[in-house]
Each structure stands twice: as C-alpha cells, then as structure tokens.
Design a protein around this motif. Structure first.
Motif, PDB file in Angstrom:
ATOM      1  N   GLY A  67     -15.726  -5.297   7.133  1.00 59.59           N
ATOM      2  CA  GLY A  67     -15.390  -4.016   6.507  1.00 59.59           C
ATOM      3  C   GLY A  67     -16.495  -3.528   5.598  1.00 59.59           C
ATOM      4  N   LEU A  68     -17.100  -4.455   4.849  1.00 58.29           N
ATOM      5  CA  LEU A  68     -18.214  -4.075   3.973  1.00 58.29           C
ATOM      6  C   LEU A  68     -19.396  -3.572   4.789  1.00 58.29           C
ATOM      7  N   ALA A  69     -19.664  -4.215   5.928  1.00 55.76           N
ATOM      8  CA  ALA A  69     -20.759  -3.775   6.797  1.00 55.76           C
ATOM      9  C   ALA A  69     -20.488  -2.383   7.358  1.00 55.76           C
ATOM     10  N   ILE A  70     -19.241  -2.140   7.743  1.00 61.24           N
ATOM     11  CA  ILE A  70     -18.872  -0.810   8.258  1.00 61.24           C
ATOM     12  C   ILE A  70     -19.081   0.242   7.179  1.00 61.24           C
ATOM     13  N   PHE A  71     -18.674  -0.065   5.956  1.00 58.58           N
ATOM     14  CA  PHE A  71     -18.831   0.887   4.847  1.00 58.58           C
ATOM     15  C   PHE A  71     -20.306   1.178   4.575  1.00 58.58           C
ATOM     16  N   LEU A  72     -21.129   0.125   4.550  1.00 63.70           N
ATOM     17  CA  LEU A  72     -22.550   0.326   4.275  1.00 63.70           C
ATOM     18  C   LEU A  72     -23.239   1.099   5.402  1.00 63.70           C
ATOM     19  N   LYS A  73     -22.773   0.899   6.635  1.00 57.79           N
ATOM     20  CA  LYS A  73     -23.387   1.579   7.780  1.00 57.79           C
ATOM     21  C   LYS A  73     -22.993   3.043   7.853  1.00 57.79           C
ATOM     22  N   THR A  74     -21.728   3.336   7.623  1.00 62.10           N
ATOM     23  CA  THR A  74     -21.234   4.715   7.761  1.00 62.10           C
ATOM     24  C   THR A  74     -21.312   5.501   6.460  1.00 62.10           C
ATOM     25  N   GLY A  75     -21.214   4.783   5.340  1.00 62.28           N
ATOM     26  CA  GLY A  75     -21.221   5.459   4.045  1.00 62.28           C
ATOM     27  C   GLY A  75     -19.929   6.189   3.748  1.00 62.28           C
ATOM     28  N   GLN A  76     -18.909   5.983   4.567  1.00 61.07           N
ATOM     29  CA  GLN A  76     -17.629   6.675   4.375  1.00 61.07           C
ATOM     30  C   GLN A  76     -16.676   5.803   3.554  1.00 61.07           C
ATOM     31  N   ASN A  77     -16.164   6.404   2.492  1.00 57.44           N
ATOM     32  CA  ASN A  77     -15.185   5.729   1.649  1.00 57.44           C
ATOM     33  C   ASN A  77     -13.867   6.505   1.724  1.00 57.44           C
ATOM     34  N   ASN A  78     -12.887   5.930   2.429  1.00 59.37           N
ATOM     35  CA  ASN A  78     -11.602   6.600   2.635  1.00 59.37           C
ATOM     36  C   ASN A  78     -10.526   6.133   1.653  1.00 59.37           C
ATOM     37  N   PHE A  79     -10.972   5.445   0.591  1.00 57.58           N
ATOM     38  CA  PHE A  79     -10.019   4.834  -0.334  1.00 57.58           C
ATOM     39  C   PHE A  79      -9.057   5.862  -0.930  1.00 57.58           C
ATOM     40  N   MET A  80      -9.571   6.983  -1.386  1.00 57.81           N
ATOM     41  CA  MET A  80      -8.731   7.979  -2.060  1.00 57.81           C
ATOM     42  C   MET A  80      -7.854   8.767  -1.092  1.00 57.81           C
ATOM     43  N   VAL A 126       0.833  -1.209   0.000  1.00 58.43           N
ATOM     44  CA  VAL A 126       0.000   0.000   0.000  1.00 58.43           C
ATOM     45  C   VAL A 126       0.865   1.256   0.000  1.00 58.43           C
ATOM     46  N   LYS A 127       1.948   1.255   0.762  1.00 61.69           N
ATOM     47  CA  LYS A 127       2.836   2.423   0.825  1.00 61.69           C
ATOM     48  C   LYS A 127       3.465   2.733  -0.527  1.00 61.69           C
ATOM     49  N   VAL A 128       3.671   1.702  -1.321  1.00 60.21           N
ATOM     50  CA  VAL A 128       4.301   1.887  -2.628  1.00 60.21           C
ATOM     51  C   VAL A 128       3.269   2.194  -3.707  1.00 60.21           C
ATOM     52  N   ALA A 129       2.156   1.450  -3.701  1.00 61.14           N
ATOM     53  CA  ALA A 129       1.203   1.539  -4.803  1.00 61.14           C
ATOM     54  C   ALA A 129       0.038   2.494  -4.557  1.00 61.14           C
ATOM     55  N   GLY A 130      -0.256   2.817  -3.298  1.00 58.86           N
ATOM     56  CA  GLY A 130      -1.357   3.731  -3.013  1.00 58.86           C
ATOM     57  C   GLY A 130      -2.680   3.199  -3.517  1.00 58.86           C
ATOM     58  N   THR A 131      -3.426   4.027  -4.248  1.00 59.88           N
ATOM     59  CA  THR A 131      -4.741   3.626  -4.743  1.00 59.88           C
ATOM     60  C   THR A 131      -4.662   2.562  -5.834  1.00 59.88           C
ATOM     61  N   TYR A 132      -3.469   2.317  -6.351  1.00 60.16           N
ATOM     62  CA  TYR A 132      -3.301   1.270  -7.372  1.00 60.16           C
ATOM     63  C   TYR A 132      -3.128  -0.121  -6.752  1.00 60.16           C
ATOM     64  N   ALA A 171      -9.966  -2.904   3.421  1.00 52.22           N
ATOM     65  CA  ALA A 171      -9.171  -2.250   4.464  1.00 52.22           C
ATOM     66  C   ALA A 171      -8.828  -0.818   4.071  1.00 52.22           C
ATOM     67  N   MET A 172      -8.555  -0.598   2.788  1.00 52.40           N
ATOM     68  CA  MET A 172      -8.239   0.757   2.319  1.00 52.40           C
ATOM     69  C   MET A 172      -9.475   1.648   2.312  1.00 52.40           C
ATOM     70  N   ILE A 173     -10.633   1.063   2.163  1.00 54.54           N
ATOM     71  CA  ILE A 173     -11.877   1.839   2.155  1.00 54.54           C
ATOM     72  C   ILE A 173     -12.227   2.324   3.561  1.00 54.54           C
ATOM     73  N   ILE A 174     -12.074   1.450   4.554  1.00 53.73           N
ATOM     74  CA  ILE A 174     -12.545   1.815   5.898  1.00 53.73           C
ATOM     75  C   ILE A 174     -11.495   2.529   6.743  1.00 53.73           C
ATOM     76  N   ASN A 175     -10.210   2.170   6.608  1.00 53.47           N
ATOM     77  CA  ASN A 175      -9.207   2.785   7.495  1.00 53.47           C
ATOM     78  C   ASN A 175      -7.786   2.603   6.954  1.00 53.47           C
ATOM     79  N   PRO A 176      -7.435   3.287   5.861  1.00 47.35           N
ATOM     80  CA  PRO A 176      -6.097   3.109   5.287  1.00 47.35           C
ATOM     81  C   PRO A 176      -4.978   3.601   6.200  1.00 47.35           C
TER      82      PRO A 176
END
Length: 474
Positions: A167-180, A31-37, A255-260
């Motif tokens: 993680g999917l449940a957390i995303f659907l509940k909070t609606g927060q996408n921290n991927f970017m 993740v540190k090297v590739a980021g969003t890729y 993992a990158m969506i909920i808490n990178p």
C-alpha cells in the motif's frame, strides 16, 4: 519434543492469540463507524489493551501456575471466586474456539468454493477435519505446537506487512491519498456510509476496536509450558500488544489511503484484500487470513484445556481431567474442551452471533477481578501462596490495575447489551435473540452450578499441585 516456550515464542504465541479474523475480515466495521478517526480509535483501543495486559503480566509474576485469570482469582480471593472465574472462562474459551473454527471453515469455503459451497454438510465436514488437524498438532506435544504456532504467527504478520508495504508503494507511485474521501463514500442506495461523529459513536468505535486486541488474557493459561513464566510473561505480553497495535494502525491507515471504498463496499470473504487490485497482493492477504485464523485456533486449542487442568489440579474438578500424556498434554481436559468446541456450533447450526456474548462478557469478569487480585498480591492480602521473590512495583501493581478496573467497568457499562439480546430475522424484523439468552443461561448458571455442587459435596478428589517457585507462603 516437550521443549518449553521461551521468551520470543511466548511473544509469538500472544500475537497469535490476538490477531485472528478481525483485521482481515471486518476492518470495514470500525471504518464505517469512525471514518477518518479510525487510526486514532485503534490507538486508543490498543492503550486500553496495554493497560489490561500489564495488569495480567503483573499477576503472572506473583502466580506462575496454569489457569491465568482462574489461578490469579483463586490465589487472591479464595475458592469460590476462582471457581466461578475459571468455569465461565472455560465455557467462553471453548465456545470461542468453536466460533473461530467455524470462521476458518466458512472463509476457506468462501475463498475456494464460493458462497454456494457453504452448505451445512460442507461446513460440518470441514469443521471436523479442522478439529482433527488441531488435535493432532496439540497432541504432538509442546514442541510441535510451538513450531506450528510460530509459523502461523510469522505467516499472518508477513501477510499484514505485505499489505502495509504494498500500500505504501502504491501511494508513493501514484501520489493519491484517498484518506479523507472516506467521509464522502456512499452505499448502493446513494446514502453516506460514514455518519457524522459524536461522543457516543466515538466511544462505540473504540469498544469495537478493543475486541480486536483480546486474547492476551489466555496466554498464561499454559504457564507451566513456558520457561520462567514469572519473568518472561510480564515482559512478553505488553511487548506483543505493542507490536499488534502498530500492525493494526499501519494496516488500517494504508488501506484507507489507497482504497477506502473498496473496503467499505467489499463482498469478498477477506475484506482487507479488497483494498488492492493486484492479484498477487490480494492472494498473499487472502492466504495470510486463512493462516491467521488457523493460527488462532492453535492458540485456543493449546491454552483453553489448561483451565480445566488447573482446576482439576486444585481439586475443584474431577482429578482425571489433570491426567497428561507423555507429551505433557492434558488428555481428558483437551477432549472435553474439544467436544464442547465441536458440539456447540453444530447445535446452533453454525449461527454463532447469538452465543458470542459468552466470549465477550466473560472477559469483563476477568478484567474486573484480576486487577483487584494484583492489588491484593502487592499488599500481601492474598488467600493462597504466591511467589515471595516477585519484585513489587507500585505503579504496575497498584496504579495500572486501578486504571484497568475503571476502564473495564466503563467498557462493561458501554457494552451493547440491547444488540446482543436482539437480532434481525429473515423478514427484516428485530426479534429476541434466543441464542444469546440460552448461551448466557448455560454458560453462567447451569454449567457453574452443575459442576460446583459435586465439588461442595466433596466428590472431587483434591490434588493440590504447587510448583517449587510457588511454595513460599505470604
């Protein structure tokens, strides 16, 4: 107690041999090297692995004997090539087993005892206890080993699936996408963690992710313990790689969506668990990591000794190494393998970074030789008998092996040699990595020469063992 591995047990054994410590302990590295890729990187690395897996699976339909890369290389190119592939793969496999065993002990001590528990004495004690447990499991026979392998595989997959669905449940509940937001994450000094992407960085990230898929090449080392390996291995290995790729991409993405930032700045023994705040979910992932590491040790303990057994069966090592117990375990081959797996980490004081190069580079030797061996089998140019009833397919037996060879050559060219032969000391200075140099010399020069000379002198008693399915000569 000697019931052999069926199709689905082979699939689980392959998954068990691939999924180990990486996805639990070090997802931050990619993740540190590739980021969003990062998800794309894992997909491309998985495609590389599938190409190689299909190549090994194609070889397995022509040669169903123990030894995997050793057996294929020897059948295609003769004694000398097979010998070198076998002995270097054995050394790498033994040391890799020691590395994985050390990882289990360090992580377990870190989880339950904290950093202060990771003393030399505690690590040594834990190391010996773990190896004793592994010896007991494998010496119980193929049936018990299969059960232990299946349970550990199901355990690690369950933990990873819990991470995905939680993680999917957390995303659907909070609606927060921290991927970017990963590209804006900073370290304690306020510096950006993910650097701007260019072609060389992207290739390096793919190489780093590719190593998370290795392990499939050792599965066929124990082909004699499997039901119809010439039929089951070609189907089981690619299927297992596909399942692993799907799990890797799903886990890293969620993992990158909920808490990178939790992953990037983690100080916990199991980094993947840092993406979650719920204690129950964290504990499931943590215990899943321990099960995962224990399971990959079972796979190593089961497969690696079979390389020496196969070489002894072919008269290229002392015949006593092929002696089996009533449970079908190669007793002396196992003891030699376990001794090396124990001795090397202890000799290097559990500092395994320097000698892990053997495990890495030895794979490239197989990845270059085995694709050419498959092509030799297809065109009936092999030096030794193969299964004549094997169904030939130009695409899987010629086109894919060529892609595998080219891919492997590219990976070898891009391998970070400078990093492997240098290290940062306690003063922050970059110095020569003597551990890596010693490991290369021992694994690729001293050990092969030391056991090859007696073989050429005729001191090993030849015992040609050919299964009934391999008796037809091309």
């Amino acid at each position: 107690m000697n019931k052999k591995f069926g199709f689905w047990s082979i699939v689980l054994l392959t998954i068990n041999g691939i999924i180990g410590t990486g996805i639990f302990l070090s997802p931050a590295g990619v993740v540190k090297v590739a980021g969003t890729y990062t998800p794309l990187v894992y997909i491309l690395a998985g495609l590389f692995a599938i190409i190689l897996a299909i190549t090994f699976a194609s070889a397995a339909k022509y040669i169903s004997k123990n030894g995997s890369g050793y057996a294929y290389s020897k059948a295609a190119f003769g004694n000398e090539v097979g010998y070198y592939v076998g002995i270097t793969r054995f050394a790498a496999g033994s040391i890799a087993w020691g590395v994985m065993a050390t990882a289990v002990v360090r992580t377990t001590l870190g989880i339950f005892g904290g950093p202060d528990a990771q003393t030399q004495g505690n690590i040594t004690l834990g190391f010996l206890i773990l190896m004793g447990i592994l010896l007991a499991i494998v010496f119980s026979g193929s049936y018990i080993t299969k059960i232990a392998s299946n349970i550990s595989t199901i355990g690690k997959i369950t933990a990873l699936l819990v991470a995905v669905f939680a993680g999917l449940a957390i995303f659907l509940k909070t609606g927060q996408n921290n991927f970017m937001s990963i590209n804006q994450a900073v370290d304690t000094a306020g510096e950006l963690i993910v650097k701007p992407m260019d072609a060389s960085i992207f290739v390096g990230a793919i190489l780093a992710a590719f190593y998370a898929y290795t392990g499939f090449e050792s599965v066929a080392s124990a082909a004699s313990e499997m039901e119809e390996p010439e039929k089951n291995l070609p189907k089981a290995i690619p299927l297992a790689i596909g399942i692993v790729a799907l799990i890797y991409v799903s886990v890293v993405s969620i993992a990158m969506i909920i808490n990178p930032e939790g992953i990037l700045n983690s100080t916990e023994p199991v980094i993947l668990a840092s993406a979650f705040l719920n204690p129950l979910i964290k504990n499931i992932i943590i215990y899943g990591a321990v099960i995962s590491m224990f399971g990959i040790n079972i796979a190593a303990a089961f497969s690696t000794p079979r390389i020496f057994e196969a070489m002894a069966d072919e008269g290229q090592l002392p015949i006593f190494l092929s002696k089996k117990t009533k449970q079908g375990v190669p007793l002396f081959a196992f003891l030699v393998t376990a001794s090396m797996a124990i001795a090397v980490p202890m000799a290097f004081q559990y500092n395994m970074r320097g000698i892990m190069i053997i495990s890495s580079v030895s794979r490239f030797i197989q990845f270059l030789v085995v694709p050419m061996a498959v092509i030799m089998f297809y065109y009936d140019k092999n030096k030794e008998p193969k299964i004549e009833t094997a169904q030939k397919m130009f695409f899987t037996d010629v086109v894919i092996p060529i892609l595998a060879f080219v891919t492997s050559a590219f990976l070898l060219y891009k391998f970070s040699w400078a990093d492997q032969f240098s290290m940062v000391n306690d003063n922050g200075e970059t110095v020569v990595n003597t551990y890596a140099i010693c490991a290369m010399i021992i694994g690729y020069v001293i050990l092969p020469i030391g056991v090859y000379i007696p073989y050429k002198m005729g001191l090993y008693k030849e015992k040609k063992v050919v299964s009934s399915s391999n008796r037809s000569v091309s």
